[in-house]
Design a protein around this motif. Structure first.
Motif, mmCIF file in Angstrom:
data_model
loop_
_atom_site.group_PDB
_atom_site.id
_atom_site.type_symbol
_atom_site.label_atom_id
_atom_site.label_comp_id
_atom_site.label_asym_id
_atom_site.label_seq_id
_atom_site.Cartn_x
_atom_site.Cartn_y
_atom_site.Cartn_z
ATOM 1 N N UNK A 62 0.905 -1.179 0.082
ATOM 2 C CA UNK A 62 -0.013 -0.083 0.049
ATOM 3 C C UNK A 62 0.926 1.181 0.081
ATOM 4 N N UNK A 63 1.904 1.230 0.795
ATOM 5 C CA UNK A 63 2.708 2.519 0.756
ATOM 6 C C UNK A 63 3.377 2.763 -0.644
ATOM 7 N N UNK A 64 3.959 1.634 -1.079
ATOM 8 C CA UNK A 64 4.565 1.653 -2.533
ATOM 9 C C UNK A 64 3.336 2.272 -3.350
ATOM 10 N N UNK A 65 2.406 2.017 -3.354
ATOM 11 C CA UNK A 65 1.213 2.248 -4.327
ATOM 12 C C UNK A 65 0.689 3.757 -4.037
ATOM 13 N N UNK A 115 -9.471 9.096 4.362
ATOM 14 C CA UNK A 115 -9.280 7.837 4.602
ATOM 15 C C UNK A 115 -10.595 7.159 4.718
ATOM 16 N N UNK A 116 -11.720 7.559 5.260
ATOM 17 C CA UNK A 116 -12.733 6.915 5.533
ATOM 18 C C UNK A 116 -13.670 6.946 4.249
ATOM 19 N N UNK A 117 -13.465 7.844 3.145
ATOM 20 C CA UNK A 117 -14.073 7.835 1.788
ATOM 21 C C UNK A 117 -13.496 6.516 1.054
ATOM 22 N N UNK A 118 -12.345 6.658 1.160
ATOM 23 C CA UNK A 118 -11.424 5.774 0.178
ATOM 24 C C UNK A 118 -11.681 4.425 0.975
ATOM 25 N N UNK A 119 -11.348 4.327 2.085
ATOM 26 C CA UNK A 119 -11.515 2.829 2.708
ATOM 27 C C UNK A 119 -12.925 2.240 2.703
ATOM 28 N N UNK A 120 -14.044 3.215 2.996
ATOM 29 C CA UNK A 120 -15.157 2.684 2.937
ATOM 30 C C UNK A 120 -15.701 2.514 1.414
ATOM 31 N N UNK A 138 -7.361 7.400 -5.123
ATOM 32 C CA UNK A 138 -7.636 6.586 -6.381
ATOM 33 C C UNK A 138 -6.666 5.413 -6.162
ATOM 34 N N UNK A 139 -5.445 5.759 -5.768
ATOM 35 C CA UNK A 139 -4.304 4.514 -5.498
ATOM 36 C C UNK A 139 -4.744 3.645 -4.371
ATOM 37 N N UNK A 140 -5.226 4.180 -3.364
ATOM 38 C CA UNK A 140 -5.932 3.219 -2.433
ATOM 39 C C UNK A 140 -6.888 2.331 -2.681
ATOM 40 N N UNK A 141 -7.882 2.910 -3.450
ATOM 41 C CA UNK A 141 -8.904 1.972 -4.004
ATOM 42 C C UNK A 141 -8.327 1.076 -4.986
ATOM 43 N N UNK A 142 -7.404 1.306 -5.811
ATOM 44 C CA UNK A 142 -6.883 0.424 -6.920
ATOM 45 C C UNK A 142 -6.230 -0.769 -5.938
ATOM 46 N N UNK A 168 -12.852 0.475 -10.215
ATOM 47 C CA UNK A 168 -13.261 1.080 -9.096
ATOM 48 C C UNK A 168 -12.757 2.550 -8.923
ATOM 49 N N UNK A 169 -11.414 2.746 -9.397
ATOM 50 C CA UNK A 169 -11.064 4.143 -9.001
ATOM 51 C C UNK A 169 -11.824 5.210 -9.792
#
Length: 192
Positions: free
Chosen positions: A74-77, A149-154, A89-93, A173-174
């Protein structure tokens, strides 16, 4: 030498750990972390039932290693994200591409919270998330970070659990996530 012996000798030289991790991720993706058993993973890898325990200690150790690997990925992404929206976007991807890691990373009851590798990887991923918020002047960084974070994680969680399949349709999804963030950052609609 038989194929099984070749495989086992490769494991003896460092391949077993990665083979067990890869197999564990397959099991988690198909059936969830509750289906994970070191004995079953050893059987699938064609090694003694004690071999996975040698590398991970127990099931909790294996899940902790998966979570640490996931936070590192995740850190790399997230690294180099242009702004907060890009990091979202990267979190969701990442979540869509690594669903088994994602399930385990955010299940603290399954993990050893004091594991140094997990702690370091989690901190690195957190720093990348916070870097996106730091570029927004005049805002409470902590509250903004939690909101983002809540938006991306949710959304990632809803996507992975198939709760938004109809709404997302065939979009990656992104890209659908971009629509959601647009609702929050774009101009108000005519009913506002």
């Amino acid at each position: 030498m038989t194929p099984g012996n070749t495989e086992r000798s490769g494991y003896h030289h460092g391949g077993l750990r990665q083979a067990v991790l890869a197999t564990a991720l397959e099991v988690i993706a198909a059936d969830g972390p509750g289906a994970l058993s070191l004995r079953d993973l050893a059987r699938r890898a064609g090694v003694s039932h004690a071999a996975p325990a040698h590398h991970f200690g127990d099931r909790t150790g294996l899940l902790t290693a998966i979570a640490a690997e996931g936070f590192g990925l995740l850190a790399d992404a997230l690294a180099g994200g242009a702004d907060l929206a890009d990091r979202g976007r990267r979190y969701v991807r990442f979540a869509a591409g690594h669903p088994a890691h994602f399930q385990v990373m955010f299940a603290p009851a399954l993990l050893r919270a004091d594991d140094p590798e997990l702690t370091a990887a989690r901190e690195r991923a957190g720093a990348e998330l916070r870097a996106g918020v730091a570029a927004l002047p005049g805002r409470d960084a902590r509250a903004t970070g939690i909101a983002a974070w809540s938006l991306a994680h949710g959304f990632a969680t809803l996507y992975l659990t198939h709760n938004v399949d109809e709404a997302v349709g065939g979009l990656p999804p992104e890209e659908y996530f971009d629509l959601l963030t647009g609702f929050l950052t774009g101009p108000p609609g005519p009913d506002a």
